[in-house]
Design a protein around this motif. Sequence first.
Motif, PDB file in Angstrom:
ATOM      1  N   SER A 165      12.616   0.715  -7.002  1.00  0.00           N
ATOM      2  CA  SER A 165      12.218   0.805  -8.411  1.00  0.00           C
ATOM      3  C   SER A 165      11.087   1.800  -8.621  1.00  0.00           C
ATOM      4  O   SER A 165      10.996   2.420  -9.680  1.00  0.00           O
ATOM      5  CB  SER A 165      11.803  -0.587  -8.914  1.00  0.00           C
ATOM      6  N   VAL A 166      10.216   1.948  -7.632  1.00  0.00           N
ATOM      7  CA  VAL A 166       9.166   2.968  -7.710  1.00  0.00           C
ATOM      8  C   VAL A 166       9.755   4.276  -7.195  1.00  0.00           C
ATOM      9  O   VAL A 166      10.224   4.348  -6.052  1.00  0.00           O
ATOM     10  CB  VAL A 166       7.938   2.562  -6.873  1.00  0.00           C
ATOM     11  N   PRO A 167       9.776   5.332  -7.990  1.00  0.00           N
ATOM     12  CA  PRO A 167      10.402   6.604  -7.573  1.00  0.00           C
ATOM     13  C   PRO A 167       9.559   7.348  -6.550  1.00  0.00           C
ATOM     14  O   PRO A 167       8.927   8.370  -6.840  1.00  0.00           O
ATOM     15  CB  PRO A 167      10.520   7.381  -8.886  1.00  0.00           C
ATOM     16  N   PHE A 168       9.558   6.827  -5.345  1.00  0.00           N
ATOM     17  CA  PHE A 168       8.765   7.426  -4.268  1.00  0.00           C
ATOM     18  C   PHE A 168       9.485   7.153  -2.959  1.00  0.00           C
ATOM     19  O   PHE A 168       9.906   6.022  -2.686  1.00  0.00           O
ATOM     20  CB  PHE A 168       7.352   6.836  -4.241  1.00  0.00           C
ATOM     21  N   ALA A 169       9.654   8.191  -2.129  1.00  0.00           N
ATOM     22  CA  ALA A 169      10.321   8.042  -0.831  1.00  0.00           C
ATOM     23  C   ALA A 169       9.753   9.067   0.136  1.00  0.00           C
ATOM     24  O   ALA A 169       9.085  10.038  -0.263  1.00  0.00           O
ATOM     25  CB  ALA A 169      11.838   8.212  -0.970  1.00  0.00           C
ATOM     26  N   LEU A 170      10.018   8.843   1.407  1.00  0.00           N
ATOM     27  CA  LEU A 170       9.523   9.720   2.466  1.00  0.00           C
ATOM     28  C   LEU A 170      10.703  10.338   3.210  1.00  0.00           C
ATOM     29  O   LEU A 170      11.627   9.620   3.614  1.00  0.00           O
ATOM     30  CB  LEU A 170       8.652   8.936   3.453  1.00  0.00           C
ATOM     31  N   GLU A 171      10.660  11.634   3.396  1.00  0.00           N
ATOM     32  CA  GLU A 171      11.634  12.322   4.243  1.00  0.00           C
ATOM     33  C   GLU A 171      10.952  12.606   5.580  1.00  0.00           C
ATOM     34  O   GLU A 171      10.071  13.463   5.679  1.00  0.00           O
ATOM     35  CB  GLU A 171      12.099  13.627   3.601  1.00  0.00           C
ATOM     36  N   LEU A 172      11.344  11.867   6.617  1.00  0.00           N
ATOM     37  CA  LEU A 172      10.710  11.995   7.926  1.00  0.00           C
ATOM     38  C   LEU A 172      11.206  13.263   8.617  1.00  0.00           C
ATOM     39  O   LEU A 172      12.408  13.548   8.638  1.00  0.00           O
ATOM     40  CB  LEU A 172      11.013  10.772   8.787  1.00  0.00           C
ATOM     41  N   LEU A 173      10.273  14.000   9.231  1.00  0.00           N
ATOM     42  CA  LEU A 173      10.599  15.265   9.885  1.00  0.00           C
ATOM     43  C   LEU A 173       9.926  15.328  11.257  1.00  0.00           C
ATOM     44  O   LEU A 173       8.741  14.977  11.390  1.00  0.00           O
ATOM     45  CB  LEU A 173      10.126  16.455   9.042  1.00  0.00           C
ATOM     46  N   GLU A 174      10.682  15.762  12.258  1.00  0.00           N
ATOM     47  CA  GLU A 174      10.091  16.022  13.567  1.00  0.00           C
ATOM     48  C   GLU A 174       9.301  17.329  13.508  1.00  0.00           C
ATOM     49  O   GLU A 174       9.563  18.187  12.648  1.00  0.00           O
ATOM     50  CB  GLU A 174      11.178  16.104  14.637  1.00  0.00           C
ATOM     51  N   PRO A 175       8.342  17.518  14.413  1.00  0.00           N
ATOM     52  CA  PRO A 175       7.524  18.739  14.352  1.00  0.00           C
ATOM     53  C   PRO A 175       8.322  20.021  14.580  1.00  0.00           C
ATOM     54  O   PRO A 175       7.807  21.108  14.305  1.00  0.00           O
ATOM     55  CB  PRO A 175       6.480  18.523  15.456  1.00  0.00           C
ATOM     56  N   ASP A 176       9.569  19.911  15.064  1.00  0.00           N
ATOM     57  CA  ASP A 176      10.390  21.111  15.259  1.00  0.00           C
ATOM     58  C   ASP A 176      10.670  21.818  13.931  1.00  0.00           C
ATOM     59  O   ASP A 176      10.972  23.013  13.912  1.00  0.00           O
ATOM     60  CB  ASP A 176      11.706  20.738  15.937  1.00  0.00           C
ATOM     61  N   LEU A 395       1.142   4.122  -4.726  1.00  0.00           N
ATOM     62  CA  LEU A 395       0.493   3.391  -5.815  1.00  0.00           C
ATOM     63  C   LEU A 395       0.289   4.301  -7.026  1.00  0.00           C
ATOM     64  O   LEU A 395       0.478   3.867  -8.178  1.00  0.00           O
ATOM     65  CB  LEU A 395      -0.841   2.821  -5.341  1.00  0.00           C
ATOM     66  N   ARG A 396      -0.071   5.542  -6.784  1.00  0.00           N
ATOM     67  CA  ARG A 396      -0.220   6.484  -7.899  1.00  0.00           C
ATOM     68  C   ARG A 396       1.099   6.655  -8.642  1.00  0.00           C
ATOM     69  O   ARG A 396       1.135   6.646  -9.880  1.00  0.00           O
ATOM     70  CB  ARG A 396      -0.720   7.823  -7.368  1.00  0.00           C
ATOM     71  N   MET A 397       2.193   6.782  -7.892  1.00  0.00           N
ATOM     72  CA  MET A 397       3.493   6.943  -8.527  1.00  0.00           C
ATOM     73  C   MET A 397       3.933   5.649  -9.213  1.00  0.00           C
ATOM     74  O   MET A 397       4.577   5.685 -10.271  1.00  0.00           O
ATOM     75  CB  MET A 397       4.520   7.369  -7.479  1.00  0.00           C
ATOM     76  N   ALA A 398       3.574   4.482  -8.645  1.00  0.00           N
ATOM     77  CA  ALA A 398       3.935   3.211  -9.270  1.00  0.00           C
ATOM     78  C   ALA A 398       3.253   3.050 -10.625  1.00  0.00           C
ATOM     79  O   ALA A 398       3.844   2.533 -11.585  1.00  0.00           O
ATOM     80  CB  ALA A 398       3.560   2.049  -8.349  1.00  0.00           C
ATOM     81  N   VAL A 399       2.007   3.505 -10.729  1.00  0.00           N
ATOM     82  CA  VAL A 399       1.286   3.410 -11.999  1.00  0.00           C
ATOM     83  C   VAL A 399       1.781   4.469 -12.979  1.00  0.00           C
ATOM     84  O   VAL A 399       1.995   4.189 -14.173  1.00  0.00           O
ATOM     85  CB  VAL A 399      -0.231   3.549 -11.752  1.00  0.00           C
ATOM     86  N   MET A 400       2.005   5.690 -12.482  1.00  0.00           N
ATOM     87  CA  MET A 400       2.451   6.771 -13.359  1.00  0.00           C
ATOM     88  C   MET A 400       3.849   6.520 -13.918  1.00  0.00           C
ATOM     89  O   MET A 400       4.149   6.892 -15.053  1.00  0.00           O
ATOM     90  CB  MET A 400       2.423   8.107 -12.606  1.00  0.00           C
ATOM     91  N   SER A 401       4.704   5.876 -13.115  1.00  0.00           N
ATOM     92  CA  SER A 401       6.067   5.605 -13.577  1.00  0.00           C
ATOM     93  C   SER A 401       6.139   4.398 -14.506  1.00  0.00           C
ATOM     94  O   SER A 401       7.200   4.122 -15.064  1.00  0.00           O
ATOM     95  CB  SER A 401       6.981   5.385 -12.376  1.00  0.00           C
ATOM     96  N   GLY A 402       5.039   3.649 -14.632  1.00  0.00           N
ATOM     97  CA  GLY A 402       5.029   2.478 -15.487  1.00  0.00           C
ATOM     98  C   GLY A 402       5.504   1.214 -14.810  1.00  0.00           C
ATOM     99  O   GLY A 402       5.580   0.163 -15.460  1.00  0.00           O
TER     100      GLY A 402
END
Length: 522
Positions: A165-176, A395-402
């Motif tokens: 519901s909170v529009p926030f996600a992480l794209e994990l990347l290896e250092p390569d 948390l910033r995105m959770a507040v900004m998205s309402g």
Amino acid sequence: MIGELLDRAIAPWAPKAALERMHARSVIMAYEAARPSRTHKAIRETRSADAALQPALQSIREQVRALEENHDLVTGLFDRMDERVVGGPGIAVEPIPLRYDGTVHTAFAEAIKAAWAEWSLKPEASGELTRPQVERLVCRTWLRDGEALAQMLQGSVPGYEHLTSVPFALELLEPDYLPLGYNDFSNGIVQGVERNAWRRVKAYHLLKEHPGNLGSLSFGQSTKRVPAEQMIHIAHRKRIGQNRGVPLLHSVLIRLADIKDYEESERVAARISAALVMYIKKGTPDDFVMPGVGQQQAHRSFNFAPGMVFDNLLPGEEVGTVESNRPSPFLEGFRNGQLKAIAAGARSTYSSVARSYDGTYSAQRQELVEGQLGYDLLQHEFIDYWCRPVYRAWLRMAVMSGHLKLPPDVNPLTLYGAFYQGPVMPWINPVHEATAWELLVKAGFADEAEVARSRQRNPSELKASRTAEIQQNREAGLVFSSDYYHQTYGIKQGNEPTDGNKEPADVDAATRVDGNGNQSGE
């Protein structure tokens, strides 16, 4: 070196001047360690951190990865790091938003925790990993490869649909994905990282796919520029100004490889010695008869059985066996010595690396206490590099998205306040540990929340669980030693004090019990 050559050049013409120069140089190099000699090479490193890592980082990283894939000790070492730095439930986050009067806004804190728990089920872009799994994987990559990266997907992202519901996600990347050889000094790009004149990171230049993917080309791949505000870069740095991270095992790679090779040699030697090999000694050379032309020497075979008497040798022959005293009795001592050095260089403990717990209680506890300091340091670095930036951005995105409404009585300056809790040092002797904590709480040198955190429990969750448990017990008429107030004042259902008095007035004195659970009457 240049000074020595100059001394030799002027010595034939001005020996006194050459002598004075040599004396001055010996005074400057007064420390014995600074003088190269036959037994002391005095190897020096004059390059910057980035210049030293440039030709070596990729090789070191690939070696550590290969050892983790094929060396049980390295696999076990990183497993233990996962357990002690992150742990099974991951790094717990306890929000602490404050009102303007300084008190904790518990209702808003509970709302944040509920939203955080929902997001923790699918925090990364693919939706395959939970937050504890993400943290363990990032921690392992950070320590093994020296660094790890993640791109933060915030708000509306073209081609991507958020799973929470909170529009926030992480794209994990290896250092390569961050090319080590991508340098553009005119634009401030070093090893794929773009910085300004004050070394503040402005952007990361990432490859669009992993250089080791199936079907991908390792050369000629295009890059994309990602602003630093959208990236998280956790790096294991050892020097000031170091741009990229160095693997945790960089200084013990040779020892680990030596142990693996030595153990392999001993295993092969033990397998050879386990196979019974015999030979027949012919005696003097005159006893050996060469086969004639066109003839072959007859092949002789012997069947052996326990307790048999063998009497089929020819005159002058005798039977001998090939013996091998392997594995060597010095193998364990050599291996243990190497493992102690590896543990020292890997910020771990010998018992954890070797899985050997045969020491005394005092020695085991001392090792655990000292080893926990190293784990705590890595844990705080992981929280600073990873957990805190992730939580604050979410948390910033959770507040900004309402999704979360900021109450008017919450001080905005304390919105991001939180307590981060990772694995703690386990109790070796629970009775002694519990007694010590009890004394500290009674004396005012600790609080109940600190005790709960020492057992890796969330204080507010523990308090809510205890409140519900005690209420259920009282409603059922159950009395346990954990409900000290119930025992002391003999509270029955419906007799709880409501006026703030220490003791309810309507409790029959005949049913009052003391602190040991014994009833006392008039």
